[in-house]
Design a protein around this motif. Structure first.
Motif, mmCIF file in Angstrom:
data_model
loop_
_atom_site.group_PDB
_atom_site.id
_atom_site.type_symbol
_atom_site.label_atom_id
_atom_site.label_comp_id
_atom_site.label_asym_id
_atom_site.label_seq_id
_atom_site.Cartn_x
_atom_site.Cartn_y
_atom_site.Cartn_z
ATOM 1 N N UNK A 12 124.536 0.698 -107.102
ATOM 2 C CA UNK A 12 125.949 0.317 -107.097
ATOM 3 C C UNK A 12 126.587 0.599 -108.455
ATOM 4 N N UNK A 13 125.861 0.324 -109.537
ATOM 5 C CA UNK A 13 126.403 0.553 -110.881
ATOM 6 C C UNK A 13 126.638 2.036 -111.130
ATOM 7 N N UNK A 14 125.692 2.871 -110.696
ATOM 8 C CA UNK A 14 125.840 4.307 -110.901
ATOM 9 C C UNK A 14 126.960 4.888 -110.055
ATOM 10 N N UNK A 15 127.226 4.279 -108.908
ATOM 11 C CA UNK A 15 128.273 4.789 -108.025
ATOM 12 C C UNK A 15 129.680 4.480 -108.525
ATOM 13 N N UNK B 69 124.374 6.307 -120.179
ATOM 14 C CA UNK B 69 122.927 6.144 -119.965
ATOM 15 C C UNK B 69 122.609 6.261 -118.477
ATOM 16 N N UNK B 70 121.556 6.996 -118.167
ATOM 17 C CA UNK B 70 121.088 7.098 -116.796
ATOM 18 C C UNK B 70 119.928 6.127 -116.585
ATOM 19 N N UNK B 71 119.853 5.553 -115.396
ATOM 20 C CA UNK B 71 118.850 4.530 -115.096
ATOM 21 C C UNK B 71 117.639 5.102 -114.373
ATOM 22 N N UNK B 72 117.622 6.378 -114.111
ATOM 23 C CA UNK B 72 116.497 6.955 -113.377
ATOM 24 C C UNK B 72 115.880 8.098 -114.185
ATOM 25 N N UNK C 294 117.814 -17.679 -106.175
ATOM 26 C CA UNK C 294 118.634 -16.678 -105.492
ATOM 27 C C UNK C 294 118.465 -15.298 -106.126
ATOM 28 N N UNK C 295 118.235 -15.291 -107.427
ATOM 29 C CA UNK C 295 118.072 -14.018 -108.138
ATOM 30 C C UNK C 295 116.834 -13.278 -107.644
ATOM 31 N N UNK C 296 115.805 -14.022 -107.255
ATOM 32 C CA UNK C 296 114.574 -13.391 -106.781
ATOM 33 C C UNK C 296 114.808 -12.525 -105.546
ATOM 34 N N UNK C 297 115.869 -12.846 -104.788
ATOM 35 C CA UNK C 297 116.154 -12.090 -103.563
ATOM 36 C C UNK C 297 117.029 -10.863 -103.816
ATOM 37 N N UNK C 298 117.480 -10.673 -105.058
ATOM 38 C CA UNK C 298 118.342 -9.537 -105.368
ATOM 39 C C UNK C 298 117.495 -8.277 -105.554
ATOM 40 N N UNK D 258 119.176 -1.733 -105.638
ATOM 41 C CA UNK D 258 120.517 -1.739 -105.047
ATOM 42 C C UNK D 258 121.585 -1.968 -106.120
ATOM 43 N N UNK D 259 121.285 -2.827 -107.078
ATOM 44 C CA UNK D 259 122.227 -3.084 -108.173
ATOM 45 C C UNK D 259 122.428 -1.824 -109.004
#
Length: 321
Positions: free
Chosen positions: A309-312, A318-321, A297-301, A305-306
């Motif tokens: 959602x975390x940044x929002x 820490x920034x992810x981008x 199921x994790x392969x479909x995540x 998008x995660x």
């Protein structure tokens, strides 16, 4: 794990001295209580030994010493675990090693290894001598094989009782092997409490008739698995004649399926929660295990998008981008 424990305890002279002091105190206390035999060469102070790479006898000495020093090593790790003067990482290592040391599977393997190595020790020493006595060596091979075979065929009950006794003497939590096994399959739960006394008696009677009728039936000859037996019972209509026996067989067949999830969880825990991660909190561990177990199921995540959602959810250091 034994090698890691020996290395950890013996990595400093201070720990070796503390272990020696614990042994001396234990010997003095037992002697004062009259529970210890005294005399020359008795009650010697032992030290943990690391196993050598090429000397088989050193492995036996390492295992044997830990068996005899089990209580003292446990006490040392317990003291280190609560010593506030030590670094947190060292206290955490001590806690992890103590937990592993007192685990039933570790104790069982430790004592079984000690038993087997004790039987083979004379042969091992004889084969390491430069001057070989072939006749004596062959006799030792024969006697060693005989003793190992006797242990395998007739010594299991006595050995397991010795494991239980060792656990009781050390104050360990040992499993009750006489306790009934319970399991769940889907929506159905099968526990001993769900079968009343009359059904148990009926099952015993059905098994007696089953033994007389089915075992000698030509339709059941040359069957190699319980699954084939279960299928043949249905084909011959005997599952209606022996319903409780049929249920018993079906329970045994579904047992591997019912324990698969639990086994996968324990396997995942051993991979994720290593000695260096033994301070991981339960919530974080649960999340990591879920990702590891449910890989399909994790392969479909979608990772992006995660992250979005975390940044929002708010500002982060820490920034992810």
């Amino acid at each position: 794990m034994l090698s890691s424990i020996v290395t950890f305890v013996g990595s400093s002279s201070k720990r070796a001295n503390l272990l020696k002091e614990i042994q001396e105190a234990e010997i003095a206390e037992s002697s004062a209580d009259g529970n210890l035999e005294t005399g020359k060469v008795l009650n010697q102070i032992r030290s943990l030994k690391r196993a050598g790479m090429t000397r088989w006898g050193s492995h036996f000495a390492s295992v044997n010493n830990l068996v005899h020093m089990f209580k003292e090593v446990s006490q040392l790790l317990q003291n280190m675990m609560i010593d506030k003067e030590l670094a947190g990482s060292i206290r955490g290592d001590a806690k992890g090693f103590l937990k592993s040391l007192k685990a039933f599977d570790f104790v069982f393997c430790l004592l079984l290894t000690n038993k087997i190595m004790g039987i083979t020790d004379l042969l091992s020493q004889a084969l390491q001598r430069q001057s070989q006595d072939i006749v004596n060596a062959m006799n030792l091979v024969s006697s060693t094989k005989t003793l190992l075979q006797e242990l395998r065929e007739h010594g299991w009950i006595n050995f397991f009782q010795s494991v239980q006794q060792f656990g009781d003497d050390q104050g360990l939590d040992m499993p009750n092997m006489d306790a009934p096994y319970s399991m769940g399959t889907g929506r159905e739960n099968f526990y001993p409490e769900e079968f009343d006394t009359s059904e148990v008696r009926a099952l015993k009677l059905q098994l007696e008739h089953y033994k007389c009728q089915v075992v000698s039936d030509k339709d059941f000859q040359e069957l190699s698995s319980l699954a084939q037996v279960c299928r043949r019972l249905v084909e011959t209509g005997l599952e209606k004649k022996f319903p409780l026996v049929d249920m018993l067989i079906r329970l045994v067949l579904t047992l591997p399926v019912s324990t698969t999830t639990t086994e996968r969880a324990f396997s995942a825990m051993k991979i994720i929660k290593t000695r260096l991660r033994n301070k991981m909190e339960d919530e974080f561990l649960s999340g990591c295990m879920m990702l590891h177990i449910e890989k399909e199921y994790v392969d479909d995540i979608d990772s992006e998008a995660v992250i979005d959602h975390f940044e929002s959810t708010g500002d982060h250091r820490a920034q992810f981008r």
